[in-house]
Structure formats: C-alpha cells, structure tokens
Design an enzyme around this catalytic site. Structure first.
Site, PDB file in Angstrom:
ATOM      1  CG  HIS A  80      -3.277   3.358   2.211  1.00  0.00           C
ATOM      2  ND1 HIS A  80      -3.861   2.969   1.020  1.00  0.00           N
ATOM      3  CD2 HIS A  80      -3.294   2.263   3.018  1.00  0.00           C
ATOM      4  CE1 HIS A  80      -4.205   1.692   1.105  1.00  0.00           C
ATOM      5  NE2 HIS A  80      -3.882   1.247   2.300  1.00  0.00           N
ATOM      6  CB  CYS A 106      -0.937   0.004   1.199  1.00  0.00           C
ATOM      7  SG  CYS A 106      -2.022  -1.424   1.225  1.00  0.00           S
ATOM      8  CG  ASN A 161      -6.900  -0.835   1.424  1.00  0.00           C
ATOM      9  OD1 ASN A 161      -6.183  -0.439   0.509  1.00  0.00           O
ATOM     10  ND2 ASN A 161      -6.421  -1.282   2.572  1.00  0.00           N
TER      11      ASN A 161
HETATM   12  O1  UT7 Z   1      -3.952  -1.320   3.475  1.00  0.00           O
HETATM   13  C1  UT7 Z   1      -3.257  -2.122   4.352  1.00  0.00           C
HETATM   14  C2  UT7 Z   1      -3.420  -1.622   5.715  1.00  0.00           C
HETATM   15  N1  UT7 Z   1      -4.585  -2.234   6.328  1.00  0.00           N
HETATM   16  C3  UT7 Z   1      -5.216  -1.597   7.301  1.00  0.00           C
HETATM   17  O2  UT7 Z   1      -4.886  -0.486   7.609  1.00  0.00           O
HETATM   18  C4  UT7 Z   1      -6.302  -2.306   8.055  1.00  0.00           C
HETATM   19  C5  UT7 Z   1      -6.146  -2.020   9.526  1.00  0.00           C
HETATM   20  N2  UT7 Z   1      -7.145  -2.714  10.362  1.00  0.00           N
HETATM   21  C6  UT7 Z   1      -8.443  -2.367  10.331  1.00  0.00           C
HETATM   22  O3  UT7 Z   1      -8.857  -1.511   9.590  1.00  0.00           O
HETATM   23  C7  UT7 Z   1      -9.368  -3.068  11.320  1.00  0.00           C
HETATM   24  O4  UT7 Z   1      -8.587  -3.784  12.242  1.00  0.00           O
HETATM   25  C8  UT7 Z   1     -10.376  -4.019  10.642  1.00  0.00           C
HETATM   26  C9  UT7 Z   1     -11.391  -3.213   9.880  1.00  0.00           C
HETATM   27  C10 UT7 Z   1      -9.641  -4.964   9.702  1.00  0.00           C
HETATM   28  C11 UT7 Z   1     -11.120  -4.839  11.701  1.00  0.00           C
HETATM   29  O5  UT7 Z   1     -11.778  -3.979  12.620  1.00  0.00           O
HETATM   30  P1  UT7 Z   1     -11.707  -4.282  14.191  1.00  0.00           P
HETATM   31  O6  UT7 Z   1     -12.517  -3.270  14.862  1.00  0.00           O
HETATM   32  O7  UT7 Z   1     -10.235  -4.374  14.544  1.00  0.00           O
HETATM   33  O8  UT7 Z   1     -12.435  -5.674  14.290  1.00  0.00           O
HETATM   34  P2  UT7 Z   1     -11.890  -7.048  14.886  1.00  0.00           P
HETATM   35  O9  UT7 Z   1     -10.913  -7.666  13.960  1.00  0.00           O
HETATM   36  O10 UT7 Z   1     -11.460  -6.825  16.311  1.00  0.00           O
HETATM   37  O11 UT7 Z   1     -13.182  -7.920  14.901  1.00  0.00           O
HETATM   38  C12 UT7 Z   1     -14.293  -7.600  15.774  1.00  0.00           C
HETATM   39  C13 UT7 Z   1     -15.389  -8.629  15.581  1.00  0.00           C
HETATM   40  C14 UT7 Z   1     -14.911 -10.072  15.673  1.00  0.00           C
HETATM   41  O12 UT7 Z   1     -15.951 -10.822  16.293  1.00  0.00           O
HETATM   42  P3  UT7 Z   1     -15.849 -11.201  17.864  1.00  0.00           P
HETATM   43  O13 UT7 Z   1     -14.581 -11.990  17.994  1.00  0.00           O
HETATM   44  O14 UT7 Z   1     -15.813  -9.892  18.581  1.00  0.00           O
HETATM   45  O15 UT7 Z   1     -17.091 -11.980  18.080  1.00  0.00           O
HETATM   46  C15 UT7 Z   1     -14.807 -10.506  14.224  1.00  0.00           C
HETATM   47  O16 UT7 Z   1     -14.986 -11.904  14.063  1.00  0.00           O
HETATM   48  O17 UT7 Z   1     -15.947  -8.494  14.281  1.00  0.00           O
HETATM   49  C16 UT7 Z   1     -15.948  -9.759  13.613  1.00  0.00           C
HETATM   50  N3  UT7 Z   1     -15.784  -9.530  12.186  1.00  0.00           N
HETATM   51  C17 UT7 Z   1     -16.820  -9.309  11.347  1.00  0.00           C
HETATM   52  N4  UT7 Z   1     -18.145  -9.275  11.547  1.00  0.00           N
HETATM   53  C18 UT7 Z   1     -18.934  -9.006  10.470  1.00  0.00           C
HETATM   54  C19 UT7 Z   1     -14.630  -9.455  11.480  1.00  0.00           C
HETATM   55  N5  UT7 Z   1     -14.884  -9.189  10.186  1.00  0.00           N
HETATM   56  C20 UT7 Z   1     -16.237  -9.095  10.071  1.00  0.00           C
HETATM   57  C21 UT7 Z   1     -17.122  -8.838   9.012  1.00  0.00           C
HETATM   58  N6  UT7 Z   1     -18.448  -8.794   9.246  1.00  0.00           N
HETATM   59  N7  UT7 Z   1     -16.673  -8.586   7.758  1.00  0.00           N
END
Ligand code: UT7
Length: 320
Positions: A247, A112, A277
């Site tokens: 980004h 990225c 993204n």
């Molecule tokens: O370009 C490269 C650079 N990339 C980035 O900058 C990405 C950086 N990271 C992020 O933007 C965030 O960490 C994410 C958007 C990827 C994830 O957000 P988060 O608030 O960190 O969510 P999480 O991974 O902690 O997941 C929270 C919950 C989990 O469920 P439990 O364990 O709390 O029951 C996941 O299983 O959300 C669940 N989950 C989803 N639910 C519905 C994860 N993905 C999804 C989904 N739909 N697509």
C-alpha cells in the site's frame, strides 16, 4: 486449483495537483511533503468524476486486458471508503456504467486494506464454485473526505481506481493473511463524506482524522509480521519473493519494511510520488502499472501488503 488475476486496469482523474499547488492555499511546502512522505503530485477528481466513474473505467480496462467477455463477469466487488453517498453502492453504479447486467454487486470497506480484503472475498467465491469470474476494484475519491484545512493529512491523499478480473486457474493466489483490530480504530477515522474541493475552505466537522505517528508505528511493525505470516503459511522464504507491492502511503514506511525484512529496496516498487495515497486503489493501480510495463513475469512471486483504518491489515502471495 487456485484463483488468478487474469487482467488489470486503472484510471486516474484528469487533474493533477503538485505539492506547490497545495502550498498556494495551506501552510506547507514541496520540501516538507517530499522528505516526509515521498509524494510529489496527486490526481484530484473533478465534479463530474466519481468513485463509480473511475472504478468503471479501471474495470473496463481490466476486463479488456483479461480477454474476458462482459457477460462472463458474475460479480463486481468495489473496495472503497470514500464514495459520495451511502447507497446505491459504487459497485452497483459501476455495473450500470459497464452494462454488466448479470453481475451481483457490492462494496467492501476495509479502508486502505480494502482491495486485499475484496480479493480474498473473490477468491473464496471462486474457490467455492459460486462464481467463475469476478471484477475486483479499489476506487477512491479521498479528496472528498479529507479536511482541506488540515495540512497534516490533506497533502497525503489522492484519487483513483485500480481493478482486476479474477478466475480459477492452476497458478495464482498461494496464501493470505488478514487481520482487524477495532479496538485501535480511533487513530484513523473518517466520519462524514463531503463534496469539498481543494481550496474552497469547506470541510465538514468530522472529516478524516489521523494520528500519523501512531499509524506509522502500526504499519512498520505489522506489515513485516504479516508478510512473515504468509511466507510461513506458503512455505516460501523472503529471498524467493520477486516483488513486494505495498500500500502506497509513505515511502519511509516502504523503506522501513524493506529494511526490517532484510529485502532489497529495488524489490519494492513505488508510485506514491505520482499519485499520493489512494487508499484501497493504491495496490491495484500499482499492479496495473507494473503489468503494463511488463514487470510481472509469468511464474514470479508477488507479495501484496495493505494496512489502514479499522485498523485492518493483510498480505497475499501471488504466483503471477
Ligand atoms: O493509508 C493509511 C495509512 N496512513 C499512513 O500510513 C500514514 C502514516 N503516517 C505518516 O506517514 C507520517 O506520520 C506523516 C507523513 C503523516 C507525518 O510525518 P511525521 O514525520 O510523523 O510528522 P509529524 O506529524 O511528527 O509532524 C512534524 C512537524 C510538526 O511540526 P512541529 O510540531 O514539529 O513544529 C507538524 O505540525 O511537521 C508539521 N507538519 C507539516 N509541516 C508542513 C505536519 N504536516 C505538515 C505539512 N507541511 N503538510
């Protein structure tokens, strides 16, 4: 003398997938994707579209916008991490499509951060006097390297390309900061290319993996630090910056960076709601949209900031 962006262009696949389209085949929801990321829709490449075809379309528009003749382009740099094969490079295929016979072509992979790293490379070539006019492109078909069964990553990405033509000028790039830390690379990996398409259930072992929270923490810490680095190098202060073109990974990251820097959110344009993204393409696509909307005024100060796999990150300050 420095290096200026003389013109911009962008290209997006014809097909758009909304969050609701994704929730038809994976366990997710429009509400989750919008509130956690800000993304509403993204464009997904059809079989006949590729990183090269999108990159060529963006490149052609950038050449037109810059008023440069095709034969003046001496080099094509394509930043990509999701091309369909290892070789020939996307840059060489873009050259063939555009018919820029004299140009030297190569790809740059800094995920990225790729567009920023390619822009810096172009700047070095221009300032050394080796080449006068360079086409710099960020182009991605992320839909072909993501695991369409992994809801934690597949909802985040989109396909597209952005480009600019650069050349020597009195105004332009004021300063750069670039960093890489391979020792932390395991938090975001993509080990195999694939022709998987949404919903077909096919994905290779080893497709894109991301520890989202680790990458989130990395981004909100390093991006403000890296912006401060470039401000110090150029003798500017945060209040002098007119726009921050970051980004486009997650609107929560962008808001957090704005808050940490004490800069108003209105100075941080966002288009990830429309495109998701698009990795190395996100900064040049946004730059092109701002340029065509007339939001980049001559003489304004624009801070670019990229971050991603590698890990890699960087910033560039431009006087437009
Ligand atoms: O370009 C490269 C650079 N990339 C980035 O900058 C990405 C950086 N990271 C992020 O933007 C965030 O960490 C994410 C958007 C990827 C994830 O957000 P988060 O608030 O960190 O969510 P999480 O991974 O902690 O997941 C929270 C919950 C989990 O469920 P439990 O364990 O709390 O029951 C996941 O299983 O959300 C669940 N989950 C989803 N639910 C519905 C994860 N993905 C999804 C989904 N739909 N697509």
């Amino acid at each position: 003398m420095t290096t200026r962006i003389l013109g911009t262009g962008s290209a997006l696949p014809k097909t758009t997938w909304t969050n609701d389209d994704l929730s038809a085949f994976i366990d997710t929801s429009d509400e989750w994707i919008r509130t956690r990321t800000g993304i509403i829709r993204r464009q997904i490449a059809a079989r006949e579209e590729s990183a090269a075809s999108l990159g060529a379309e963006a490149g052609r528009k950038a050449i037109e916008n810059s008023g440069t003749a095709l034969e003046e382009i001496e080099m094509i740099l394509a930043a990509t991490c999701s091309d369909e094969g290892y070789f020939p490079s996307a840059a060489c295929r873009i050259q063939a499509e555009l018919g820029v016979r004299g140009a030297v072509c190569m790809d740059i992979n800094a995920a990225c951060s790729g567009f920023l790293f390619a822009l810096h490379t172009a700047h070095a070539y221009v300032q050394s006097g080796i080449y006068q006019k360079i086409l710099v492109i960020g182009t991605e078909t992320m839909s072909r390297v993501i695991d369409w069964k992994d809801r934690s990553t597949c909802v985040l990405f989109g396909d597209g390309a952005g480009a600019c033509v650069v050349g020597k000028d009195e105004k332009g790039i004021l300063g750069f900061s670039q960093y890489s830390d391979g020792s932390r690379g395991s938090v975001l990996t993509g080990t195999a290319a694939t022709l998987a398409t949404p919903g077909d259930g096919a994905h290779p072992a080893g497709a894109l993996f991301m520890d989202g929270q680790a990458v989130f923490r990395f981004a909100v810490k390093t991006v403000p630090e890296c912006i401060q680095d470039t401000l110090e190098k150029t003798g500017k202060n945060i209040h002098e910056i007119d726009l921050f073109v970051l980004h486009q990974a997650n609107s929560r990251i962008i808001h957090s960076v704005a808050k940490r820097l004490g800069a108003p959110e209105e100075k941080f344009p966002i288009n990830l709601n429309e495109h998701g993204n698009t990795s190395a393409a996100s900064i040049p696509i946004l730059l092109d949209e701002l340029n065509r909307e007339g939001r980049l005024e001559r003489g304004s100060l624009i801070m670019l900031a990229g971050f991603g796999a590698g890990l890699t990150w960087g910033t560039a300050l431009l006087e437009w």
